[in-house]
Design an enzyme around this catalytic site. Sequence first.
Site, PDB file in Angstrom:
ATOM      1  N   GLY A  60       0.777  -1.237   0.000  1.00  0.00           N
ATOM      2  CA  GLY A  60       0.000   0.000   0.000  1.00  0.00           C
ATOM      3  C   GLY A  60       0.802   1.278   0.000  1.00  0.00           C
ATOM      4  N   TRP A  62       2.454   2.859  -2.455  1.00  0.00           N
ATOM      5  CA  TRP A  62       2.118   3.761  -3.569  1.00  0.00           C
ATOM      6  C   TRP A  62       0.726   4.348  -3.384  1.00  0.00           C
ATOM      7  CZ3 TRP A  62       4.004   3.235  -9.220  1.00  0.00           C
ATOM      8  CH2 TRP A  62       5.404   3.164  -9.238  1.00  0.00           C
ATOM      9  N   ASP A  82      -4.093  -5.828  -6.394  1.00  0.00           N
ATOM     10  CA  ASP A  82      -2.919  -6.689  -6.266  1.00  0.00           C
ATOM     11  C   ASP A  82      -3.373  -8.139  -6.195  1.00  0.00           C
ATOM     12  OD1 ASP A  82      -0.392  -7.996  -5.243  1.00  0.00           O
ATOM     13  OD2 ASP A  82       0.244  -5.904  -5.187  1.00  0.00           O
ATOM     14  N   ASP A  98      -5.862 -11.038 -10.125  1.00  0.00           N
ATOM     15  CA  ASP A  98      -4.709 -11.400 -10.947  1.00  0.00           C
ATOM     16  C   ASP A  98      -4.833 -10.668 -12.276  1.00  0.00           C
ATOM     17  OD1 ASP A  98      -2.778 -12.549 -12.545  1.00  0.00           O
ATOM     18  OD2 ASP A  98      -3.318 -14.626 -12.097  1.00  0.00           O
ATOM     19  N   ASP A 122       3.322  -0.803 -10.451  1.00  0.00           N
ATOM     20  CA  ASP A 122       4.596  -1.216  -9.877  1.00  0.00           C
ATOM     21  C   ASP A 122       4.599  -2.739  -9.737  1.00  0.00           C
ATOM     22  OD1 ASP A 122       7.152  -0.563  -8.908  1.00  0.00           O
ATOM     23  OD2 ASP A 122       6.488  -0.725  -6.823  1.00  0.00           O
ATOM     24  N   LYS A 162       6.528  -0.179 -14.637  1.00  0.00           N
ATOM     25  CA  LYS A 162       7.910  -0.609 -14.427  1.00  0.00           C
ATOM     26  C   LYS A 162       8.445  -1.359 -15.638  1.00  0.00           C
ATOM     27  CE  LYS A 162       8.900  -2.332 -10.395  1.00  0.00           C
ATOM     28  NZ  LYS A 162       8.973  -3.297  -9.266  1.00  0.00           N
TER      29      LYS A 162
END
Length: 210
Positions: A60, A62, A82, A98, A122, A162
């Site tokens: 958590g 971010w 997530d 997912d 991220d 990313k």
Amino acid sequence: MLSRRIFSNLMQRHISNNYANQPIKDGYRSRSAHKLLELNRKAPLFKAPMNVLDLGSAPGGWSQVVLKFISSNPDSKLTSVDILPMNYLHGCTFLQLDMLKKSSIDEIIKHTGQDVDLILSDMPGNNSGIIDSDYLSLVELNNSVLNTSKKILKPGGNVVMKMLMGTLEQDYYKSLSNYFTKVSRIKQYDNHKELKEFYYFGMGWKANIL
């Protein structure tokens, strides 16, 4: 006596470690919060009101950074996603999904609508230490970000995700111009060179992308 080069490397590592640990001292849930804070210093991401999707959000850190910038406006919205569980965070809707499953996009739409301003990712890929393998793992995750963007991101919206350097990274970077009016690579202050990690900042999502 330490050589100047070794001393310099040790000092750089010390500075980097302190820099990375500062978010924990400031009350953030993860050291990775500093990455988003730095990204926002280099390329301001936030305005209010704003509809934000945070992918790969657990634990958590971010999401906390996002709320720092947008929560003052009641019309702002944050949805965090997530595959792992995440403890409750006031001001945030959390979904345990997912992102490699197509059904996850439909579930996200129920909470975000189709007017998202900013998508942050991220999400970590594989961590095998084999650069090309780990790069391909991130490509798969980033493709899921782009597929999600096609459904929910406003024209002109922005995406951060990313990436690792790999033998095919340049081609992937060029392909992003099909989706955004401008794409930048943003490196992190405390990255060790061998990790080769950075973020794409895609600006100006193009409308009507199939």
